[in-house]
Design an enzyme around this catalytic site. Structure first.
Site, mmCIF file in Angstrom:
data_model
loop_
_atom_site.group_PDB
_atom_site.id
_atom_site.type_symbol
_atom_site.label_atom_id
_atom_site.label_comp_id
_atom_site.label_asym_id
_atom_site.label_seq_id
_atom_site.Cartn_x
_atom_site.Cartn_y
_atom_site.Cartn_z
ATOM 1 N N SER A 183 0.848 -1.176 0.000
ATOM 2 C CA SER A 183 0.000 0.000 0.000
ATOM 3 C C SER A 183 0.893 1.239 0.000
ATOM 4 O O SER A 183 1.647 1.446 -0.935
ATOM 5 C CB SER A 183 -0.968 -0.036 1.188
ATOM 6 O OG SER A 183 -1.994 0.900 1.015
ATOM 7 N N ASP A 260 -11.632 -22.532 -21.373
ATOM 8 C CA ASP A 260 -10.193 -22.745 -21.277
ATOM 9 C C ASP A 260 -9.492 -21.637 -20.490
ATOM 10 O O ASP A 260 -8.289 -21.427 -20.623
ATOM 11 C CB ASP A 260 -9.573 -22.846 -22.668
ATOM 12 C CG ASP A 260 -9.814 -21.589 -23.499
ATOM 13 O OD1 ASP A 260 -10.627 -20.738 -23.078
ATOM 14 O OD2 ASP A 260 -9.187 -21.459 -24.570
ATOM 15 N N ASP A 267 -13.657 -21.965 -8.608
ATOM 16 C CA ASP A 267 -12.973 -21.054 -7.690
ATOM 17 C C ASP A 267 -13.957 -20.047 -7.103
ATOM 18 O O ASP A 267 -14.767 -19.465 -7.848
ATOM 19 C CB ASP A 267 -11.864 -20.292 -8.414
ATOM 20 C CG ASP A 267 -10.612 -21.124 -8.626
ATOM 21 O OD1 ASP A 267 -10.378 -22.057 -7.840
ATOM 22 O OD2 ASP A 267 -9.852 -20.825 -9.577
ATOM 23 N N ASP A 414 -8.595 -6.177 -4.889
ATOM 24 C CA ASP A 414 -8.208 -5.046 -4.036
ATOM 25 C C ASP A 414 -9.228 -3.925 -4.167
ATOM 26 O O ASP A 414 -9.390 -3.367 -5.255
ATOM 27 C CB ASP A 414 -6.820 -4.559 -4.454
ATOM 28 C CG ASP A 414 -6.220 -3.548 -3.488
ATOM 29 O OD1 ASP A 414 -6.986 -2.836 -2.816
ATOM 30 O OD2 ASP A 414 -4.982 -3.467 -3.421
ATOM 31 N N HIS A 450 -6.768 -6.104 -0.326
ATOM 32 C CA HIS A 450 -5.706 -5.112 -0.204
ATOM 33 C C HIS A 450 -4.607 -5.610 0.729
ATOM 34 O O HIS A 450 -4.779 -5.642 1.946
ATOM 35 C CB HIS A 450 -6.267 -3.787 0.301
ATOM 36 C CG HIS A 450 -5.277 -2.666 0.248
ATOM 37 N ND1 HIS A 450 -4.656 -2.277 -0.910
ATOM 38 C CD2 HIS A 450 -4.779 -1.861 1.219
ATOM 39 C CE1 HIS A 450 -3.837 -1.277 -0.662
ATOM 40 N NE2 HIS A 450 -3.890 -1.006 0.621
#
Length: 539
Positions: A183, A260, A267, A414, A450
């Protein structure tokens, strides 16, 4: 800005054979203060075995810290500057390395938890308060030099003091000096590489806020997008709708995923969020309002946030839009994801970082965000601040020529600093240097928020990778990251996944265990297409 600190893995590289003396260490430690003291610098040093928690801001320290030479000091390299620093050096078992950790946001807080962990592993460690006390940019009121301290000078001065301290205590220089920050710490990392390329042998730069003036313009844009003109006491999009929006957009992006594509269809995070285009219109309520839909003004406000700020006169992009997949990031249900920065932490009735504009940019504490014209006002802010607080020079050849190596990483979920900023900078570095894979590599982290957290592989063990690159010439071809149960490294590993040097991505081999990084290979992938910043805003 940063609330997360990534744990360093124990290094696998060979430590220096030099060991700090156990006998006479108190005398050696006392001598450090004398070595540092000058017209500009005051320092105290003492051998300690028990540290007062109040002196380390109440942070939890490593239980196996042992005796250390603890150095505290201040240095004033120019009039109006006063930079605080600490250096911790293990009395026994020094590994020959000097490590410095970066800071978060505009805070003077020093990460003593990380300092103690690294010191317990044999590192000499340095940190700074960045030249002020507090966590708001208003620290620069009547102290213009404090801006330069925060932006670049404090880290440079501190590592110089630390190198002197190490030499005075151990009787030799450190074999290697490393920096690790995320950061604002990532901004510090790039400031060092650009301004002082010989300060560090190796640098870890995470989610860098180094495009600082435009990043703050992005925060201002979030506020303006989420309020009717002149109305501060009512948001257009309430915080509590962000989880619903995040869930709906996630489903849309999964539906857009090619068969693909990188990663897995299952996920719980997006592997390539920059390639997804949400359709907010399908979320608009058929009639009135509801918890599971958006009003038309809400959809328009969110679309403006996805799009990002532009110069109204030229149409050029001033800063990147807020990332798909980050809408509901974070662990605070009251201030999820985007809501952390679409208003000030202390009050929802003003933008985040107001004092940056009032004190740093315009020197006018009567400045109102409702009077802003982002085109000309950004030019004014950049003319005053860009050379001081931004770290956007893509020509890293001096850092390369000094032998430096950098691991640059950024979470794709983030909600604070858009990952597109890191990608854009990486592309410019390639153009300026003719290719940076020999000294600077970018690793994007799917599902990481983040500096850490999130549903992706969010535990990154980078220090050992950096040391292997610097000390043994072994570049990181892939970095194995992990996701732990409940996000705690003390818990069991739920899955591992390789991080790949950009623009490669991790592709499943189709046969191995889906929770094992060994079942994935890094290979070339199409780069995400997004509109870059206008040329006027690249400084």
């Amino acid at each position: 800005m940063s609330r997360h600190y990534l744990m360093l893995a124990a290094t696998t590289a060979l430590a220096s054979s030099f060991t700090a003396p156990a006998l006479g260490a108190e005398l050696d430690c006392a001598a450090v203060a004398k070595a540092l003291t000058s017209d500009q610098t005051e320092a105290q040093a003492a051998l300690v075995t028990d540290i007062d928690p109040a002196s380390v801001e109440g942070k939890t320290l490593a239980s196996d810290l042992g005796a250390i030479c603890q150095v505290s000091g201040t240095t004033s390299p120019v009039e109006g500057s006063r930079i605080g620093f600490e250096v911790w050096m293990p009395a026994e078992g020094w590994n020959g390395r000097l490590q410095m950790f970066g800071n978060g946001g505009y805070s003077s807080s020093m990460p003593f938890d990380r300092v103690s962990q690294a010191t317990a592993r044999g590192y000499a460690v340095a940190v700074t308060d960045t030249g002020h006390q507090g966590s708001d940019p208003d620290f620069a009121r009547d102290r213009p030099e404090a801006i330069d301290d925060w932006a670049y000078r404090a880290v440079h001065e501190t590592i110089n003091q630390a190198k002197t301290a190490v030499g005075a205590y151990y009787g030799k220089s450190a074999d290697y000096a490393y920096f690790d920050g995320c950061s604002t710490g990532g901004q510090q990392a790039f400031s060092q590489a650009q301004r002082y390329p010989g300060d560090f042998d190796g640098i870890i730069a995470g989610a860098p806020g180094h495009n600082r003036t435009r990043l703050n313009a992005g925060f201002l844009w979030l506020y303006l997008s989420n309020h009717e003109a002149g109305v501060d006491d009512r948001q257009i999009v309430p915080n509590e709708k962000l989880p619903m929006v995040a869930e709906a957009v996630f489903a849309q992006c999964k539906a857009q995923r090619a068969e693909d594509a990188a990663g897995l269809a299952s996920d719980p995070f997006l592997n390539d969020p920059l390639s997804c285009t949400p359709d907010l219109q399908v979320l608009v309520c058929a009639d009135g309002d509801g918890a599971d839909c958006l009003t038309r003004p809400e959809a328009d406000a969110l679309q403006a946030m996805y799009d990002g700020p532009r110069d109204a006169a030229t149409g050029e992009r001033i800063y990147f839009g807020w990332p798909v997949g980050s809408e509901n990031a974070g662990a605070n249900p009251e201030r999820p994801g985007w809501s952390n920065y679409w208003s000030d932490f202390a009050s929802t009735e003003r933008p985040a970082r107001v004092s940056f504009w009032q004190i740093w940019a315009f020197d006018d504490e009567n400045w109102s965000w409702w009077d802003v014209d982002l085109g000309p006002d950004m030019t004014r802010a950049d003319d005053r601040l860009a050379e001081r607080v931004n770290a956007m020079d893509p020509d890293l050849r001096p850092f390369r020529d000094a032998g430096g190596k950098m691991i640059h990483y950024h979470g794709l979920a983030d909600p604070v600093v858009p990952a597109a900023d890191s990608i854009s900078y990486w592309r410019r570095v390639q153009q300026a240097t003719g290719g940076s894979e020999d000294f600077h590599r970018l690793f994007l982290v799917p599902g990481m928020e983040h500096c850490g957290g999130g549903s992706g592989p969010n535990r990154l063990f980078l220090q050992s990778q950096l040391e292997a690159w610097v000390e043994q010439g072994v570049a990181p071809e892939r970095i194995e990251a992990a996701h732990y149960e409940a996000g705690d490294a003390a818990g069991s590993v739920l899955f591992t996944r390789p991080l790949c040097p950009y623009p490669q991505q991790a592709f499943y081999d189709g046969t191995g265990p889906e929770n094992d990084a060994a079942s994935f290979e890094c290979r070339a992938a199409d780069e995400p297409q997004f509109e870059d910043l206008g040329h006027a805003w690249l400084r």
